[in-house]
Design a protein around this motif. Structure first.
Motif, PDB file in Angstrom:
ATOM      1  N   HIS A  34      70.063  28.037   4.493  1.00  0.00           N
ATOM      2  CA  HIS A  34      70.487  29.426   4.551  1.00  0.00           C
ATOM      3  C   HIS A  34      70.937  29.736   5.983  1.00  0.00           C
ATOM      4  O   HIS A  34      70.163  29.560   6.930  1.00  0.00           O
ATOM      5  N   ASN A  54      75.019  30.104   2.017  1.00  0.00           N
ATOM      6  CA  ASN A  54      74.020  29.151   1.522  1.00  0.00           C
ATOM      7  C   ASN A  54      74.718  27.823   1.229  1.00  0.00           C
ATOM      8  O   ASN A  54      75.658  27.766   0.435  1.00  0.00           O
ATOM      9  N   GLY A 315      67.810  32.682  -4.401  1.00  0.00           N
ATOM     10  CA  GLY A 315      68.980  31.807  -4.317  1.00  0.00           C
ATOM     11  C   GLY A 315      69.397  31.245  -5.659  1.00  0.00           C
ATOM     12  O   GLY A 315      70.361  30.487  -5.740  1.00  0.00           O
TER      13      GLY A 315
END
Length: 555
Positions: A34, A54, A315
């Motif tokens: 990240h 990401n 995520g």
């Protein structure tokens, strides 16, 4: 890191002299790095100008967010070093505007301003001493904010902890306006609403309910960053609730309920035109959507499964798909609907006003209707994967979709005093009556429906009426055996109502695209076997068999 920076430069237009790397870390279980970048103008940070990238272990971009200011119109830039800077004031003067806004008494002439020199890790900032009742001295920094109007504006940022509040406020550099303000103390918000376990104003008065923090499902609370002087409004990571109306020029505008204090407590007179209390309706719509988001998250409708969120903190799943919920939609009187899009695309909920010719009502106060519509998003996203939008489109499947939505609406508004033959209605505040052919009860005098009733029917609500009745038989077999808990907000395998809800939700993930009654039944039975190892196998079969969907059922 290099791959993230290369993507930011080539695809997002990030320039090295306008951004700094704020933070990087890796989530090993996801195999993702990240990378967070801060935008700055001549070394001064843009508060809401961050970029997130990401990167997967293969060097490919998994997801990104670009909040950077990209304006080029000099007339829309109020810079610290620009022509406007001659009007800028010192922080102690600007603080007076904030003090008036948050209603604290302060004599700015007695405030003491000192500067703290820059270090290798932090830029210079200021400390304001002498503000009464604060937990610690007020921190002040130079910042920029880019507003909804497309203006990049120089601001003084104040960090103030007072009472139960932890304010972050941006005051225009000339000291005249609150540009943005938010309260990091999430417990400070409250909502005057119909409780989530109550059906509507017909069964419960409104109650002022404080926000209950849950860092797992709502890591950053319910409200998004407020701009242009709005502290809180009914927008956030899970839902944006609003009314759509026309301004003086005839242009369509979207208006949210707003609160300077975080107290969404608006007047409501049920005997008057709902348009006079639109903020109360919007608030209830916002509250119930958020409560459904949290409830279903805990039951497995989370980010990975394809729920509705602007930012997915894990995520996993697709982002930028919070529900847009419209209250008092005049185009659908006495009705409501949910438009479902695949994960990552915006879905909408619309709830109309209603009238019986004598009285006007706001459907946004009917919790059962809101739960019903939100549950369409649940069943559709979980059946054959959240990337699909074509798996509940046959007549039988669409009918069951209506049935599942009714089931969740009556389950979540059930009471400990209910019995299996208690007649339950749905949506009576919006519709002025029970809109289904039969009441929901296991008593066959009031509800004689069985599997054969759907033969030849193309009415999805009638088919749904039959399906909900079957699920209600299963529900009561489990409740009679295990009991009922009012704490249904978390799955409890030892209680009948929460187990029933968990079994049905997990069955969505097991059933095929466009399931039939028998396929949906089989998925529930498989769900129970996976969760409780067949402990309630016979009770579930008995529930379905009571309405003609037993082992030998055929159509």
């Amino acid at each position: 890191l290099n791959a993230a920076l290369a993507f930011a430069r080539s695809q997002l237009g990030v320039q090295d002299n306008g951004f700094t790397v704020a933070r990087t870390y890796t989530t090993e279980s996801l195999g993702i790095m990240h990378v967070y970048l801060d935008q700055n103008v001549a070394g001064i940070k843009v508060q809401n100008g961050g970029v997130m990238v990401n990167i997967g272990s293969d060097g490919r971009v998994v997801s990104y967010e670009d909040g950077s200011y990209k304006g080029r119109d000099a007339s829309k830039m109020i810079l610290w070093t620009g022509a406007s800077s001659s009007r800028f004031v010192k922080p102690n003067v600007a603080f007076n505007t904030l003090a008036n806004y948050i209603k604290i008494q302060v004599d700015v002439s007695k405030l003491i301003l000192t500067s703290v020199p820059a270090t290798a890790r932090k830029k210079v900032y200021y400390v304001l001493k002498g503000v009464p009742s604060v937990h610690k001295d007020v921190r002040v920094e130079q910042f920029y904010v880019h507003t909804r109007a497309g203006v990049l504006e120089a601001t003084w940022k104040f960090s103030v902890r007072i009472g139960t509040h932890s304010y972050r406020a941006h005051i225009s550099a000339d000291g005249t306006r609150v540009v943005a303000l938010y309260d990091k103390s999430s417990s400070s918000t409250s909502y005057n609403v119909i409780k989530a376990n109550s059906a509507s104003p017909l069964s419960s008065d409104r109650t002022l309910i404080p926000f209950q923090e849950d860092k797992v499902v709502w890591p950053e609370g319910w409200h998004s960053y407020g701009g242009d002087g709005v502290d809180y409004d009914t927008s956030g990571n899970n839902v944006l609730a609003m009314v759509q109306e026309k301004d003086a020029s005839g242009k369509e505008t979207e208006t949210m309920a707003e609160s300077a204090s975080g107290q969404f407590d608006f007047p409501l007179d049920l005997q008057k035109d709902p348009r006079l209390h639109k903020d109360a309706g919007i608030t209830n719509l916002f509250y119930i959507n958020n409560m459904e988001h949290g409830l279903l998250f805990r039951y497995g409708f989370n980010e990975a499964a394809g729920n509705f969120q602007e930012i997915n903190f894990s995520g996993k799943g697709e982002e930028k798909d919070a529900v847009w919920a419209y209250a008092q939609d005049a185009g659908i009187p006495n009705n409501a609907y949910f438009t479902l899009e695949p994960d990552g695309e915006r879905s909408e909920m619309h709830v109309g006003p209603s009238s019986n010719g004598q009285q006007l009502r706001d459907g946004s106060l009917d919790n059962q209707v809101i739960i019903h519509e939100y549950s369409h998003g649940l069943s559709d996203r979980l059946t054959s994967g959240s990337h699909r939008d074509d798996c509940l489109i046959t007549t039988e499947a669409m009918g069951m979709a209506e049935g599942w939505s009714d089931f969740f609406a009556i389950l979540q508004t059930a009471k400990s005093t209910d019995r299996r033959d208690t007649p339950r209605d749905y949506g009576t505040y919006l519709h002025f009556k029970h809109p289904r052919r039969y009441m929901y009860t296991t008593g066959k005098k009031l509800n004689p429906t069985a599997y054969g009733y759907i033969l030849g029917s193309n009415d999805k609500h009638y088919i749904g009426n039959v399906w909900t009745t079957m699920l209600w038989e299963v529900y009561w077999n489990l409740v009679d055996a295990l009991g009922y808990t009012e704490a249904y907000d978390r799955p409890d395998l030892s209680k009948g109502n929460t187990l029933a809800m968990l079994l049905v939700i997990n069955a969505f993930k097991l059933q095929p695209c466009n399931p039939t009654f028998t396929e949906a039944r089989n998925a529930i039975i498989e769900s129970e076997f996976r969760i409780t190892k067949g402990a309630h196998h016979c009770r579930i079969w008995a529930g379905f068999a009571a309405r003609g969907l037993g082992l030998k059922a055929k159509m």
